[in-house]
Design a protein around this motif. Structure first.
Motif, PDB file in Angstrom:
ATOM      1  N   PHE A 175       0.844  -1.194   0.000  1.00  0.00           N
ATOM      2  CA  PHE A 175       0.000   0.000   0.000  1.00  0.00           C
ATOM      3  C   PHE A 175       0.880   1.244   0.000  1.00  0.00           C
ATOM      4  O   PHE A 175       2.087   1.177   0.258  1.00  0.00           O
ATOM      5  CB  PHE A 175      -0.877   0.012   1.279  1.00  0.00           C
ATOM      6  CG  PHE A 175      -0.070  -0.206   2.531  1.00  0.00           C
ATOM      7  CD1 PHE A 175       0.700   0.809   3.082  1.00  0.00           C
ATOM      8  CD2 PHE A 175      -0.032  -1.457   3.141  1.00  0.00           C
ATOM      9  CE1 PHE A 175       1.465   0.588   4.221  1.00  0.00           C
ATOM     10  CE2 PHE A 175       0.741  -1.693   4.268  1.00  0.00           C
ATOM     11  CZ  PHE A 175       1.497  -0.659   4.803  1.00  0.00           C
ATOM     12  N   SER A 176       0.257   2.357  -0.303  1.00  0.00           N
ATOM     13  CA  SER A 176       0.827   3.652   0.053  1.00  0.00           C
ATOM     14  C   SER A 176      -0.342   4.465   0.582  1.00  0.00           C
ATOM     15  O   SER A 176      -1.490   4.211   0.219  1.00  0.00           O
ATOM     16  CB  SER A 176       1.480   4.321  -1.151  1.00  0.00           C
ATOM     17  OG  SER A 176       0.547   4.463  -2.180  1.00  0.00           O
ATOM     18  N   PHE A 177      -0.052   5.388   1.488  1.00  0.00           N
ATOM     19  CA  PHE A 177      -1.144   6.218   2.000  1.00  0.00           C
ATOM     20  C   PHE A 177      -0.630   7.596   2.375  1.00  0.00           C
ATOM     21  O   PHE A 177       0.582   7.811   2.540  1.00  0.00           O
ATOM     22  CB  PHE A 177      -1.855   5.531   3.180  1.00  0.00           C
ATOM     23  CG  PHE A 177      -1.034   5.367   4.433  1.00  0.00           C
ATOM     24  CD1 PHE A 177      -0.926   6.397   5.366  1.00  0.00           C
ATOM     25  CD2 PHE A 177      -0.377   4.169   4.688  1.00  0.00           C
ATOM     26  CE1 PHE A 177      -0.176   6.228   6.534  1.00  0.00           C
ATOM     27  CE2 PHE A 177       0.371   3.990   5.849  1.00  0.00           C
ATOM     28  CZ  PHE A 177       0.468   5.031   6.770  1.00  0.00           C
ATOM     29  N   VAL A 178      -1.569   8.523   2.487  1.00  0.00           N
ATOM     30  CA  VAL A 178      -1.250   9.876   2.953  1.00  0.00           C
ATOM     31  C   VAL A 178      -2.256  10.211   4.050  1.00  0.00           C
ATOM     32  O   VAL A 178      -3.459   9.942   3.905  1.00  0.00           O
ATOM     33  CB  VAL A 178      -1.359  10.912   1.815  1.00  0.00           C
ATOM     34  CG1 VAL A 178      -1.001  12.299   2.339  1.00  0.00           C
ATOM     35  CG2 VAL A 178      -0.448  10.544   0.660  1.00  0.00           C
ATOM     36  N   ALA A 179      -1.740  10.773   5.142  1.00  0.00           N
ATOM     37  CA  ALA A 179      -2.602  11.090   6.276  1.00  0.00           C
ATOM     38  C   ALA A 179      -2.498  12.566   6.621  1.00  0.00           C
ATOM     39  O   ALA A 179      -1.446  13.182   6.438  1.00  0.00           O
ATOM     40  CB  ALA A 179      -2.179  10.254   7.486  1.00  0.00           C
ATOM     41  N   MET A 180      -3.610  13.121   7.137  1.00  0.00           N
ATOM     42  CA  MET A 180      -3.534  14.472   7.697  1.00  0.00           C
ATOM     43  C   MET A 180      -4.328  14.526   9.000  1.00  0.00           C
ATOM     44  O   MET A 180      -5.207  13.683   9.238  1.00  0.00           O
ATOM     45  CB  MET A 180      -4.015  15.513   6.696  1.00  0.00           C
ATOM     46  CG  MET A 180      -5.470  15.556   6.439  1.00  0.00           C
ATOM     47  SD  MET A 180      -5.790  16.888   5.234  1.00  0.00           S
ATOM     48  CE  MET A 180      -7.540  16.747   5.119  1.00  0.00           C
ATOM     49  N   HIS A 181      -3.986  15.494   9.825  1.00  0.00           N
ATOM     50  CA  HIS A 181      -4.624  15.633  11.133  1.00  0.00           C
ATOM     51  C   HIS A 181      -5.163  17.041  11.269  1.00  0.00           C
ATOM     52  O   HIS A 181      -4.533  18.002  10.833  1.00  0.00           O
ATOM     53  CB  HIS A 181      -3.603  15.351  12.240  1.00  0.00           C
ATOM     54  CG  HIS A 181      -4.231  15.343  13.594  1.00  0.00           C
ATOM     55  ND1 HIS A 181      -4.279  16.456  14.396  1.00  0.00           N
ATOM     56  CD2 HIS A 181      -4.884  14.356  14.262  1.00  0.00           C
ATOM     57  CE1 HIS A 181      -4.925  16.153  15.521  1.00  0.00           C
ATOM     58  NE2 HIS A 181      -5.297  14.884  15.461  1.00  0.00           N
ATOM     59  N   LYS A 182      -6.319  17.162  11.886  1.00  0.00           N
ATOM     60  CA  LYS A 182      -6.988  18.481  11.926  1.00  0.00           C
ATOM     61  C   LYS A 182      -6.160  19.542  12.662  1.00  0.00           C
ATOM     62  O   LYS A 182      -6.299  20.734  12.395  1.00  0.00           O
ATOM     63  CB  LYS A 182      -8.390  18.356  12.527  1.00  0.00           C
ATOM     64  CG  LYS A 182      -8.476  18.052  14.003  1.00  0.00           C
ATOM     65  CD  LYS A 182      -9.941  18.024  14.409  1.00  0.00           C
ATOM     66  CE  LYS A 182     -10.149  17.734  15.873  1.00  0.00           C
ATOM     67  NZ  LYS A 182      -9.352  18.481  16.828  1.00  0.00           N
ATOM     68  N   ASP A 183      -5.275  19.123  13.572  1.00  0.00           N
ATOM     69  CA  ASP A 183      -4.481  20.114  14.315  1.00  0.00           C
ATOM     70  C   ASP A 183      -3.120  20.377  13.685  1.00  0.00           C
ATOM     71  O   ASP A 183      -2.273  21.045  14.282  1.00  0.00           O
ATOM     72  CB  ASP A 183      -4.290  19.646  15.766  1.00  0.00           C
ATOM     73  CG  ASP A 183      -5.623  19.538  16.492  1.00  0.00           C
ATOM     74  OD1 ASP A 183      -6.558  20.269  16.078  1.00  0.00           O
ATOM     75  OD2 ASP A 183      -5.731  18.723  17.427  1.00  0.00           O
ATOM     76  N   GLU A 184      -2.856  19.799  12.527  1.00  0.00           N
ATOM     77  CA  GLU A 184      -1.561  19.999  11.854  1.00  0.00           C
ATOM     78  C   GLU A 184      -1.832  20.624  10.495  1.00  0.00           C
ATOM     79  O   GLU A 184      -1.826  19.938   9.463  1.00  0.00           O
ATOM     80  CB  GLU A 184      -0.838  18.655  11.667  1.00  0.00           C
ATOM     81  CG  GLU A 184      -0.472  17.938  12.933  1.00  0.00           C
ATOM     82  CD  GLU A 184       0.884  18.365  13.453  1.00  0.00           C
ATOM     83  OE1 GLU A 184       1.413  19.405  12.986  1.00  0.00           O
ATOM     84  OE2 GLU A 184       1.408  17.660  14.328  1.00  0.00           O
ATOM     85  N   LEU A 232       0.828  20.072   7.263  1.00  0.00           N
ATOM     86  CA  LEU A 232       1.585  18.814   7.280  1.00  0.00           C
ATOM     87  C   LEU A 232       0.772  17.675   6.677  1.00  0.00           C
ATOM     88  O   LEU A 232      -0.404  17.496   6.997  1.00  0.00           O
ATOM     89  CB  LEU A 232       1.942  18.460   8.738  1.00  0.00           C
ATOM     90  CG  LEU A 232       2.594  17.101   8.975  1.00  0.00           C
ATOM     91  CD1 LEU A 232       3.988  17.041   8.332  1.00  0.00           C
ATOM     92  CD2 LEU A 232       2.700  16.790  10.467  1.00  0.00           C
ATOM     93  N   LEU A 233       1.417  16.904   5.787  1.00  0.00           N
ATOM     94  CA  LEU A 233       0.863  15.628   5.337  1.00  0.00           C
ATOM     95  C   LEU A 233       1.938  14.584   5.561  1.00  0.00           C
ATOM     96  O   LEU A 233       3.130  14.854   5.334  1.00  0.00           O
ATOM     97  CB  LEU A 233       0.506  15.662   3.851  1.00  0.00           C
ATOM     98  CG  LEU A 233      -0.626  16.582   3.402  1.00  0.00           C
ATOM     99  CD1 LEU A 233      -0.821  16.464   1.888  1.00  0.00           C
ATOM    100  CD2 LEU A 233      -1.931  16.251   4.125  1.00  0.00           C
ATOM    101  N   VAL A 234       1.538  13.404   5.999  1.00  0.00           N
ATOM    102  CA  VAL A 234       2.525  12.339   6.207  1.00  0.00           C
ATOM    103  C   VAL A 234       2.124  11.149   5.342  1.00  0.00           C
ATOM    104  O   VAL A 234       0.959  10.725   5.352  1.00  0.00           O
ATOM    105  CB  VAL A 234       2.613  11.925   7.697  1.00  0.00           C
ATOM    106  CG1 VAL A 234       3.765  10.939   7.887  1.00  0.00           C
ATOM    107  CG2 VAL A 234       2.810  13.140   8.583  1.00  0.00           C
ATOM    108  N   GLY A 235       3.088  10.646   4.594  1.00  0.00           N
ATOM    109  CA  GLY A 235       2.819   9.522   3.702  1.00  0.00           C
ATOM    110  C   GLY A 235       3.715   8.345   4.026  1.00  0.00           C
ATOM    111  O   GLY A 235       4.733   8.475   4.712  1.00  0.00           O
ATOM    112  N   ALA A 236       3.334   7.186   3.514  1.00  0.00           N
ATOM    113  CA  ALA A 236       4.152   5.994   3.702  1.00  0.00           C
ATOM    114  C   ALA A 236       3.989   5.106   2.493  1.00  0.00           C
ATOM    115  O   ALA A 236       2.943   5.125   1.835  1.00  0.00           O
ATOM    116  CB  ALA A 236       3.711   5.253   4.959  1.00  0.00           C
ATOM    117  N   ARG A 237       5.023   4.350   2.216  1.00  0.00           N
ATOM    118  CA  ARG A 237       4.985   3.512   1.030  1.00  0.00           C
ATOM    119  C   ARG A 237       5.491   2.105   1.316  1.00  0.00           C
ATOM    120  O   ARG A 237       6.614   1.925   1.800  1.00  0.00           O
ATOM    121  CB  ARG A 237       5.882   4.152  -0.040  1.00  0.00           C
ATOM    122  CG  ARG A 237       6.090   3.203  -1.184  1.00  0.00           C
ATOM    123  CD  ARG A 237       6.910   3.726  -2.307  1.00  0.00           C
ATOM    124  NE  ARG A 237       6.874   2.679  -3.314  1.00  0.00           N
ATOM    125  CZ  ARG A 237       7.601   2.631  -4.383  1.00  0.00           C
ATOM    126  NH1 ARG A 237       8.432   3.604  -4.653  1.00  0.00           N
ATOM    127  NH2 ARG A 237       7.512   1.622  -5.220  1.00  0.00           N
TER     128      ARG A 237
END
Ligand code: M6R
Length: 619
Positions: A164-173, A176-181
């Motif tokens: 998988f790969s994904f991208v995450a975001m958080h309402k208090d950040e 910033l986006l954080v991804g992983a592969r």
């Protein structure tokens, strides 16, 4: 499968995401969604079906998504090709955690999602979809208790299994986006004061051609002015920027009604580009140090692995390498090869052909061979793709970006690369007379202009393919036949017809027909035969007679000048003369165009046929 895109920067994000998704729609079009972040609030819209439904939904719910106090400048988007869970709005991405504070978009499969889901549910998580992907949002939320978003994504990543790969975001950040592969592609687009994170470059090509590739097994955090890479244990990684020479125009239709038609027309340029500098020497082929030629020099056997259209190119490669270089060559479908416990090892050169460089089965077959000591050569169209990393050498097809789900120009460029490799092998092994080698190189160089004339002639409303579509576009079944290099042409022609017109069709080695498929024939069956000049043409003609004896309707693809063929077929499509081994590059064009004309006459969506995706990153 699935396309993901994310953005952090200064610009309003909503339209950036929608445009990015438009460029990724070829990766899946079951549903789509976006989530945007503004003033500590995440707003999300998802819609079932083509992207246009999402665009309409966003429009309708405009106040909810676009501007609150000021437009959102951070967001993520997704276009889905369903694996786990039906096609409905609940299963569309982005997915979110119970508190609606973490949103994720995911490409690929989380294999251990059920175990994780049960654990998280026991701890109070409330799931709203049937997907495997949702578990990632809850897992990140769970780990947020012990760290910030980057750390939570890292910990979550270490809990996950699959590809998988994904991208995450958080309402208090907000920035910033954080991804992983893990296996599935993820690429950073670098702009001034902005960053993109996407499954493929076209998602952001309009804005930047500066990229950083996220390697397999890595995490990445993007902020407007920085990109940080790290390993799953938290170790930081430095990554260079690469400047791509693609432009946005290549991702547009350029006046054609579909990408597929545009790409059929681009075939002469694509093949010219693929052979260009590699055929400057009249008496041979030069790869100019693109890969270590000891790979070819030391090869005792070649094994070609690929899927779909790329597999058909591999079949042609086998005939060329066998004939010209007298090399033992095996070809296998990658999804079969990887589970066949193959005998492979040192001395074997395994060639993985993959347009995208991301096909899960082809990558797995290549890795298996490499682990067992074989040398692996990748033939791919995509710079920096996973195949280029999982191999000992790379030969690029240089077809340019192909958007249409049905492969056309990448196929003929793959075939051209097969010829180049076969000729180089023959030269190294001294198996072809210099005159024959020179003649083949010369004829290869002629193909771009011959191809151009052929496409010109076959194209248009008055063209032969339109006539065939008018006559046979409502038929229930097509049979395709060929022998030797004509067989992969038949296989590829049948695949094109199936993919875009949904007409059941079969392709068979002409000599095998009498062992079964002949029973399918009646006076209504159109049988398309690759009957170009070759040492086996007489045999093909006998098979055509067998077909006609059953009253079926033969449409032959034949070499210009061969007038006899007309006596054995109801219809003949002529292709220019070239060396018989090179004929597939010309013979495939009428079959692409027949499939196109039939799909068009049936009013189908040619660039995005049902159930398909351009890049198959699941096994
Ligand atoms: O990217 P790849 O070449 O590895 O893709 C392999 C197949 O999925 C692909 O060739 C597929 O069969 C085509 N869409 C057919 O037109």
């Amino acid at each position: 499968m699935c396309g993901i895109v994310g953005y952090v920067g200064q610009r309003p994000v909503q339209n950036l995401l929608l445009h990015g998704l438009q460029q990724l729609e070829y990766r899946g079009y079951d549903s789509a969604g976006v989530s945007v972040l503004s003033d500590g609030d995440i707003r999300s819209v998802r819609a079932v079906g083509k992207l246009q439904n999402l665009v309409d939904a966003v429009e309708e719910r405009q106040p909810a998504v676009a501007t609150i106090e000021r437009p959102a400048t951070t967001g993520i988007g997704h276009t889905r090709w369903a694996t786990h869970g039906r096609v409905n709005e609940e299963n569309a991405h982005p997915h979110f955690d119970t508190a609606d504070s973490v949103h994720v978009v995911v490409n690929g499969i989380v294999e251990n999602y059920l175990a994780l889901k049960n654990r998280l549910q026991d701890m109070g998580a409330e799931f709203t979809s049937e997907t495997d992907a949702e578990v990632i949002a809850h897992l990140i939320a769970h780990h947020l208790a012990t760290g910030d978003l980057v750390e939570a994504v890292r910990l979550a990543y270490n809990d996950l299994e699959g590809h998988f790969s994904f991208v995450a975001m958080h309402k208090d950040e907000p920035e910033l986006l954080v991804g992983a592969r893990l296996e599935c592609p993820l690429i950073v687009g670098v702009g001034d004061g902005e960053r993109f994170l996407a499954s493929a470059v076209p998602a952001f090509l309009e804005h930047t051609n500066r990229v950083q590739f996220v390697e397999n097994g890595e995490l990445v955090a993007i902020r407007p002015d920085s990109t940080t890479f790290m390993l799953p244990d938290g170790t930081p990684v430095e990554r260079e920027e690469t400047q791509l020479d693609w432009d946005q125009e290549t991702a547009q239709k350029g006046g054609f009604e579909t990408f597929m038609l545009k790409e059929i027309h681009e075939q002469p340029d694509a093949i010219a580009e693929t052979i260009a500098d590699r055929t400057v020497r009249e008496t041979g082929v030069d790869f100019g140090g693109e890969f270590d030629e000891d790979i070819l020099r030391n090869a005792k056997r070649i094994v070609i692995v690929a899927c779909g259209t790329s597999y058909h190119a591999g079949l042609i490669g086998r005939y060329a390498m066998t004939e010209w270089a007298r090399m033992p060559v095996a070809v296998d479908i990658a999804s079969e090869y990887r589970y066949s416990n193959p005998v492979v090892g040192p001395g074997d050169v395994v060639i993985g052909i993959t347009q995208s460089g991301e096909t899960a089965d082809t990558l797995a077959a290549m890795r298996l061979a490499q682990e067992q000591g074989a040398t692996v050569l990748a033939v791919t169209n995509i710079m920096g793709s996973q195949a280029t990393r999982d191999s000992d050498g790379v030969v690029y097809t240089r077809a340019g970006l192909e958007v249409g789900v049905a492969a056309t120009k990448t196929f003929i460029c793959q075939v051209a690369v097969m010829y180049l490799l076969a000729l180089r092998l023959a030269e190294l092994r001294g198996t072809l007379e210099p005159e024959r080698l020179a003649s083949l190189v010369g004829q290869l160089k002629q193909l771009p202009s011959t191809l151009s004339e052929l496409i010109e002639r076959l194209d248009g409303a008055e063209g032969q393919s339109t006539g065939i579509a008018d006559k046979h576009g409502r038929d229930n079944f097509f049979l395709f036949l060929g022998r030797h290099v004509g067989l992969p042409v038949a296989l590829e022609g049948a695949l094109k017809l199936k993919e875009i017109s949904y007409i059941p069709s079969d392709a068979y080695a002409a000599g095998e027909m009498k062992h079964g498929p002949i029973a399918l024939l009646d006076e209504k069956t159109p049988v398309i035969v690759c009957a170009t000049d070759s040492p086996v043409l007489d045999k093909v003609v006998s098979n055509m007679q067998e077909v006609r004896a059953r009253g079926a309707h033969v449409i032959a693809v034949a070499t210009e000048g061969n007038l006899d063929i007309g006596e054995h077929a109801e219809e003949v499509i002529r292709v220019p003369k070239t060396d018989w081994m090179l004929q597939p590059i010309l013979a495939i064009v009428p079959l692409q165009m027949i499939a196109y004309a039939i799909a068009r006459s049936r009013g189908l969506d040619i660039d995005q046929p049902r159930n398909l995706a351009k890049t198959v990153t699941v096994e």
